[in-house]
Design an enzyme around this catalytic site. Structure first.
Site, PDB file in Angstrom:
ATOM      1  N   LYS A  82      23.265  42.277  51.099  1.00  0.00           N
ATOM      2  CA  LYS A  82      21.896  42.779  51.219  1.00  0.00           C
ATOM      3  C   LYS A  82      21.065  41.654  51.819  1.00  0.00           C
ATOM      4  O   LYS A  82      21.419  40.475  51.702  1.00  0.00           O
ATOM      5  CB  LYS A  82      21.371  43.118  49.820  1.00  0.00           C
ATOM      6  N   GLY A 178      10.742  63.053  41.350  1.00  0.00           N
ATOM      7  CA  GLY A 178      10.677  62.545  42.729  1.00  0.00           C
ATOM      8  C   GLY A 178      11.212  63.549  43.722  1.00  0.00           C
ATOM      9  O   GLY A 178      12.384  63.909  43.699  1.00  0.00           O
ATOM     10  N   VAL A 182      15.486  62.323  49.341  1.00  0.00           N
ATOM     11  CA  VAL A 182      16.679  62.812  48.638  1.00  0.00           C
ATOM     12  C   VAL A 182      16.305  63.925  47.658  1.00  0.00           C
ATOM     13  O   VAL A 182      16.921  64.996  47.654  1.00  0.00           O
ATOM     14  CB  VAL A 182      17.380  61.678  47.860  1.00  0.00           C
ATOM     15  N   TYR A 184      13.954  66.109  47.360  1.00  0.00           N
ATOM     16  CA  TYR A 184      13.589  67.454  47.834  1.00  0.00           C
ATOM     17  C   TYR A 184      14.826  68.225  48.303  1.00  0.00           C
ATOM     18  O   TYR A 184      14.994  69.411  48.009  1.00  0.00           O
ATOM     19  CB  TYR A 184      12.542  67.380  48.952  1.00  0.00           C
TER      20      TYR A 184
HETATM   21  P1  NAD Z   1      11.455  58.457  48.953  1.00  0.00           P
HETATM   22  O1  NAD Z   1      10.512  57.312  48.995  1.00  0.00           O
HETATM   23  O2  NAD Z   1      11.588  59.350  50.126  1.00  0.00           O
HETATM   24  O3  NAD Z   1      11.089  59.397  47.689  1.00  0.00           O
HETATM   25  C1  NAD Z   1      10.652  58.930  46.462  1.00  0.00           C
HETATM   26  C2  NAD Z   1       9.739  60.008  45.870  1.00  0.00           C
HETATM   27  O4  NAD Z   1       9.375  59.615  44.542  1.00  0.00           O
HETATM   28  C3  NAD Z   1       8.452  60.212  46.658  1.00  0.00           C
HETATM   29  O5  NAD Z   1       8.211  61.587  46.856  1.00  0.00           O
HETATM   30  C4  NAD Z   1       7.409  59.578  45.744  1.00  0.00           C
HETATM   31  O6  NAD Z   1       6.117  60.171  45.892  1.00  0.00           O
HETATM   32  C5  NAD Z   1       8.001  59.858  44.394  1.00  0.00           C
HETATM   33  N1  NAD Z   1       7.465  59.031  43.304  1.00  0.00           N
HETATM   34  C6  NAD Z   1       6.963  57.771  43.366  1.00  0.00           C
HETATM   35  N2  NAD Z   1       6.552  57.390  42.146  1.00  0.00           N
HETATM   36  C7  NAD Z   1       6.834  58.416  41.298  1.00  0.00           C
HETATM   37  C8  NAD Z   1       6.664  58.611  39.902  1.00  0.00           C
HETATM   38  N3  NAD Z   1       6.108  57.688  39.105  1.00  0.00           N
HETATM   39  N4  NAD Z   1       7.077  59.785  39.356  1.00  0.00           N
HETATM   40  C9  NAD Z   1       7.632  60.753  40.128  1.00  0.00           C
HETATM   41  N5  NAD Z   1       7.808  60.612  41.471  1.00  0.00           N
HETATM   42  C10 NAD Z   1       7.412  59.458  42.030  1.00  0.00           C
HETATM   43  O7  NAD Z   1      12.864  57.834  48.532  1.00  0.00           O
HETATM   44  P2  NAD Z   1      14.300  58.498  48.703  1.00  0.00           P
HETATM   45  O8  NAD Z   1      14.911  58.011  49.964  1.00  0.00           O
HETATM   46  O9  NAD Z   1      14.220  59.957  48.428  1.00  0.00           O
HETATM   47  O10 NAD Z   1      15.084  57.775  47.516  1.00  0.00           O
HETATM   48  C11 NAD Z   1      14.871  58.155  46.165  1.00  0.00           C
HETATM   49  C12 NAD Z   1      15.657  57.224  45.238  1.00  0.00           C
HETATM   50  O11 NAD Z   1      17.046  57.308  45.557  1.00  0.00           O
HETATM   51  C13 NAD Z   1      15.296  55.742  45.373  1.00  0.00           C
HETATM   52  O12 NAD Z   1      15.457  55.121  44.122  1.00  0.00           O
HETATM   53  C14 NAD Z   1      16.343  55.208  46.340  1.00  0.00           C
HETATM   54  O13 NAD Z   1      16.570  53.817  46.155  1.00  0.00           O
HETATM   55  C15 NAD Z   1      17.543  56.019  45.916  1.00  0.00           C
HETATM   56  N6  NAD Z   1      18.550  56.177  46.963  1.00  0.00           N
HETATM   57  C16 NAD Z   1      18.238  56.754  48.142  1.00  0.00           C
HETATM   58  C17 NAD Z   1      19.204  56.919  49.136  1.00  0.00           C
HETATM   59  C18 NAD Z   1      18.880  57.596  50.453  1.00  0.00           C
HETATM   60  O14 NAD Z   1      19.819  58.000  51.163  1.00  0.00           O
HETATM   61  N7  NAD Z   1      17.628  57.777  50.795  1.00  0.00           N
HETATM   62  C19 NAD Z   1      20.515  56.475  48.904  1.00  0.00           C
HETATM   63  C20 NAD Z   1      20.830  55.894  47.669  1.00  0.00           C
HETATM   64  C21 NAD Z   1      19.832  55.751  46.710  1.00  0.00           C
END
Ligand code: NAD
Length: 343
Positions: A82, A178, A182, A184
């Site tokens: 990382k 959230g 992911v 949605y």
């Molecule tokens: P994203 O930023 O697109 O979505 C996060 C969502 O959480 C947003 O809609 C945000 O408004 C919401 N949020 C923020 N604070 C909140 C709270 N207190 N309560 C409820 N909702 C809240 O991120 P993402 O890409 O969808 O990733 C989501 C999680 O999955 C993260 O922890 C990320 O590290 C993990 N992750 C993502 C991927 C990927 O492919 N995107 C892969 C592995 C892990």
């Protein structure tokens, strides 16, 4: 300085930690290569306004170690690494900054391959690519999040089969925290499979969309922990499984995409004692890295989905082993990872 690193709680025999400082562009970054026994280290580049340098070191050590475990359990021919850039992603980004990072990666000769992460974008990675080929996730075939959502969905199906002895999700209640990239897409799949959704987010537009599209019930961000449901799906923040939330959660399964869901390692066993089946985060959320890795290695895109589906079998193996030995699923997942990369 070395005493500080070696005593750092997240230092775990990292192979290499490189501090990068490039005054012309203002780049201050840290690259951590945790383990390369399965292949070159791969993991994203995070840009964050860290409170201090120690916080950045701590983060890069923790995250790079996590990538080794995630990549190993996913059966990918890559190790874990990382990088972090110290700075404000809203105000401090320049093409030169990312080009300077690219030069630093080039000097590492391919021991570490970067990609986008929190605070960085495919556009930033395109600047990195001006100086090095050791960069993935340039967005050539789109956002990997739908593959993360797919992995969560098949992982949830495996958890439901194991714990509830059911093949169908029809009528099960899932509390989704959230609704981002992911969350949605995961919610969309759950709705299509007949699950009932209770959702929380700080983004009211996403909430309204979920209400209209999926008939989701909306609750406040704090109330999501108190919702009586079959499954809790954390898809926003880390560390939401802790002593406080454990006393509130009324679910049988935890299966969500968020990274670092356990506030501390002992929470894994506390979940088991409470009778909650926990799908370890780094196993169930590996769909995105599988997609990025295939793209980087020029493996056939048509095979990505089949690889993501293997998350289901891996989790079933973890659940079965944990039940047999009366151990936390998180501990079993860690052990499987270690057996693969500590050769
Ligand atoms: P994203 O930023 O697109 O979505 C996060 C969502 O959480 C947003 O809609 C945000 O408004 C919401 N949020 C923020 N604070 C909140 C709270 N207190 N309560 C409820 N909702 C809240 O991120 P993402 O890409 O969808 O990733 C989501 C999680 O999955 C993260 O922890 C990320 O590290 C993990 N992750 C993502 C991927 C990927 O492919 N995107 C892969 C592995 C892990």
């Amino acid at each position: 300085m070395s005493a500080f690193i070696f005593n750092e709680v997240n230092f775990d025999d990292h192979e290499q930690v490189v501090f990068v400082s490039e005054p012309k562009s203002g780049l201050k970054g840290i690259i951590a290569v945790h383990n390369t026994s399965l292949g070159p280290a791969m993991g994203g580049c995070r840009m964050w306004n860290y409170a201090n340098e120690a916080a950045a070191v701590n983060d890069v050590l923790r995250l790079s170690r996590g990538m080794t475990y995630k990549n190993a359990v996913a059966g990918l021919p890559i190790g874990g690494g990382k990088s972090v850039i110290l700075g404000n992603p809203k105000t401090d980004k320049t093409p030169a900054l990312f080009e300077a990072l690219g030069e630093a990666l080039e000097r590492l000769g391919g021991r570490y391959i970067t990609a986008e992460d929190i605070g960085t974008s495919p556009q930033d990675m395109a600047f990195v690519a001006h100086k090095t080929g050791f960069v993935a996730g340039l967005g050539a075939s789109g956002d990997p999040s739908p593959f993360t959502a797919l992995g969560c969905f098949v992982g949830l199906q495996a958890a439901v089969k194991h714990r509830l002895k059911r093949d169908s999700l029809e009528g099960l209640i899932v509390s989704v925290q959230g609704l981002g990239h992911v969350g949605y897409d995961y919610a969309r799949r759950l709705h299509a499979a007949g699950a009932k959704l209770v959702v929380a987010d700080v983004d009211t537009v996403a909430l309204e969309r979920a209400r209209e599209e999926f008939g989701a019930q909306i609750v406040s961000v704090d109330a999501i922990y108190d919702v009586p449901a079959d499954i809790y799906a954390p898809c926003a923040l880390g560390a939401t499984l802790n002593r406080d939330t454990l006393s509130r959660l009324q679910v049988q399964i935890v299966a969500g995409a968020a990274n670092n869901q356990l506030a501390t390692a002992d929470v894994g066993d506390m979940l088991r004692q409470k009778g909650v089946l926990y799908a370890p985060d780094f196993v169930i959320n590996a769909g995105g890295i599988i997609k990025v890795c295939y793209e980087y290695l020029n493996r056939p895109e048509a095979d990505v989905e089949a690889h993501v589906h293997q998350i289901s079998e891996t989790l079933t193996e973890i659940f079965t082993c944990a039940e047999r030995d009366e151990r936390a699923t998180s501990a079993v997942a860690d052990e499987i990872a270690r057996a693969r990369f500590m050769r």
